[in-house]
Motif scaffolding. Structure first.
Motif, short mmCIF file in Angstrom:
data_model
loop_
_atom_site.label_atom_id
_atom_site.label_comp_id
_atom_site.label_asym_id
_atom_site.label_seq_id
_atom_site.Cartn_x
_atom_site.Cartn_y
_atom_site.Cartn_z
N MET A 1 19.95 -1.68 30.34
CA MET A 1 20.95 -1.52 29.29
C MET A 1 20.57 -0.39 28.34
SD MET A 1 21.78 -5.50 28.45
CE MET A 1 22.20 -5.13 26.80
N CYS A 2 21.57 0.21 27.79
CA CYS A 2 21.39 1.20 26.73
C CYS A 2 22.53 0.98 25.76
CB CYS A 2 21.42 2.61 27.32
SG CYS A 2 21.04 3.89 26.14
N LYS A 3 22.22 0.42 24.62
CA LYS A 3 23.26 0.09 23.65
C LYS A 3 23.49 1.27 22.71
CE LYS A 3 22.29 -4.81 23.73
NZ LYS A 3 21.91 -5.98 22.96
N ALA A 4 24.70 1.79 22.75
CA ALA A 4 25.05 2.93 21.92
C ALA A 4 25.01 2.57 20.44
CB ALA A 4 26.42 3.47 22.30
N SER A 5 25.42 1.36 20.10
CA SER A 5 25.41 0.96 18.69
C SER A 5 23.98 0.89 18.16
CB SER A 5 26.10 -0.39 18.50
OG SER A 5 25.45 -1.39 19.25
N GLN A 6 23.06 0.38 18.98
CA GLN A 6 21.66 0.32 18.57
C GLN A 6 21.07 1.73 18.45
OE1 GLN A 6 18.99 -1.48 21.43
NE2 GLN A 6 17.87 -2.49 19.78
N ALA A 7 21.40 2.60 19.38
CA ALA A 7 20.92 3.98 19.33
C ALA A 7 21.47 4.70 18.10
CB ALA A 7 21.32 4.73 20.60
N PHE A 8 22.74 4.45 17.76
CA PHE A 8 23.33 5.05 16.56
C PHE A 8 22.61 4.56 15.31
CE2 PHE A 8 26.25 4.99 12.97
CZ PHE A 8 26.62 6.33 12.93
N LYS B 1 14.97 12.94 18.89
CA LYS B 1 14.73 11.94 19.92
C LYS B 1 15.80 10.84 19.86
CE LYS B 1 11.31 8.54 21.30
NZ LYS B 1 10.01 7.96 21.02
N HIS B 2 16.14 10.42 18.63
CA HIS B 2 17.15 9.39 18.47
C HIS B 2 18.54 9.91 18.84
CE1 HIS B 2 14.26 6.72 16.65
NE2 HIS B 2 13.92 7.68 15.80
N TRP B 3 18.80 11.17 18.52
CA TRP B 3 20.09 11.78 18.87
C TRP B 3 20.22 11.88 20.39
CZ3 TRP B 3 24.70 12.44 17.24
CH2 TRP B 3 25.54 13.39 17.81
N SER B 4 19.12 12.24 21.07
CA SER B 4 19.14 12.33 22.53
C SER B 4 19.41 10.96 23.16
CB SER B 4 17.81 12.87 23.06
OG SER B 4 17.61 14.17 22.62
N LYS B 5 18.82 9.92 22.58
CA LYS B 5 19.06 8.58 23.11
C LYS B 5 20.51 8.16 22.91
CE LYS B 5 17.44 3.85 23.12
NZ LYS B 5 16.55 2.86 22.54
N LEU B 6 21.09 8.51 21.77
CA LEU B 6 22.49 8.19 21.51
C LEU B 6 23.38 8.90 22.53
CD1 LEU B 6 24.74 6.92 19.81
CD2 LEU B 6 24.58 8.89 18.28
N LYS B 7 23.13 10.18 22.78
CA LYS B 7 23.92 10.92 23.76
C LYS B 7 23.75 10.32 25.16
CE LYS B 7 22.51 15.10 23.18
NZ LYS B 7 22.32 16.55 23.18
N LEU B 8 22.53 9.91 25.48
CA LEU B 8 22.27 9.30 26.78
C LEU B 8 23.07 8.01 26.93
CD1 LEU B 8 20.36 9.11 29.39
CD2 LEU B 8 19.08 7.52 27.98
N CYS B 9 23.03 7.15 25.92
CA CYS B 9 23.75 5.88 25.98
C CYS B 9 25.26 6.09 26.10
CB CYS B 9 23.45 5.03 24.76
SG CYS B 9 21.75 4.41 24.73
N MET B 10 25.78 7.06 25.38
CA MET B 10 27.21 7.34 25.46
C MET B 10 27.58 7.88 26.85
SD MET B 10 28.48 6.35 22.63
CE MET B 10 30.09 7.09 22.58
N GLY B 11 26.72 8.72 27.40
CA GLY B 11 26.98 9.29 28.72
C GLY B 11 26.86 8.26 29.84
N LEU B 12 26.03 7.26 29.64
CA LEU B 12 25.84 6.24 30.68
C LEU B 12 27.08 5.37 30.86
CD1 LEU B 12 22.19 4.98 30.15
CD2 LEU B 12 23.08 6.38 32.00
N LYS B 13 27.92 5.32 29.85
CA LYS B 13 29.15 4.52 29.96
C LYS B 13 30.05 5.04 31.07
CE LYS B 13 28.15 2.05 26.34
NZ LYS B 13 27.69 0.70 26.48
N LEU B 14 29.91 6.30 31.43
CA LEU B 14 30.75 6.92 32.44
C LEU B 14 30.13 6.89 33.84
CD1 LEU B 14 31.72 10.07 30.33
CD2 LEU B 14 33.02 7.95 30.57
N ARG B 15 28.93 6.37 33.96
CA ARG B 15 28.21 6.38 35.24
C ARG B 15 28.36 5.06 35.99
NH1 ARG B 15 25.79 11.48 36.18
NH2 ARG B 15 25.46 12.38 34.14
#
Length: 130
Positions: free
Chosen positions: A27-34, A61-75
């Motif tokens: 899991m990668c939670k976008a809300s937690q990353a934000f 590093k936190h911004w990269s994780k947020l982008k990663l989590c948002m991008g994973l929603k499409l995978r």
């Protein structure tokens, strides 16, 4: 009367498949990353970092994780797991390369010369009054 799916109208082959709960490592939670990214930007965190390390903390590093989590929603599921695994391996390798407390401190086996503990014998230590 409402049109409820019956065994004749419902196609089990096209039903969504749920393979159970998603494991936390997948899991990668976008809300937690934000929240982590936003907390990094706060004045309190920046002042604390400046006090401890003498420099402003980068929140990339936190911004990269947020982008990663948002991008994973499409995978897809397997692609998502692979990308998360690679991200975690890279993050762990980066953390292990940084200095930590074990690099700074060494455990003493003998008391320091001249310290009160080195001048006490075992008998005087048991009879010492505090």
């Amino acid at each position: 009367m409402t049109d409820k799916p019956t065994s004749e109208t419902f196609n089990w082959d096209e039903a969504p498949v749920n393979n159970g709960p998603i494991a936390p490592e997948d899991m990668c939670k976008a809300s937690q990353a934000f929240d982590q990214w936003f907390a990094c930007l706060t004045v309190g965190k920046q002042l604390s970092n400046y006090y401890r390390y003498g420099e402003k903390r980068g929140c990339g590093k936190h911004w990269s994780k947020l982008k990663l989590c948002m991008g994973l929603k499409l995978r897809s599921g397997e692609s998502r797991k692979e990308i998360l695994r690679e991200y975690r391996e890279k993050d762990e390798a980066e953390r292990n390369s940084l200095p930590n407390v074990l690099d700074v401190w060494t455990r003493r086996t003998e008391p320091l010369d001249g310290s009160p503990a080195s001048s006490m014998s075992t008998d005087s230590h048991t009879n010492a009054q505090f």
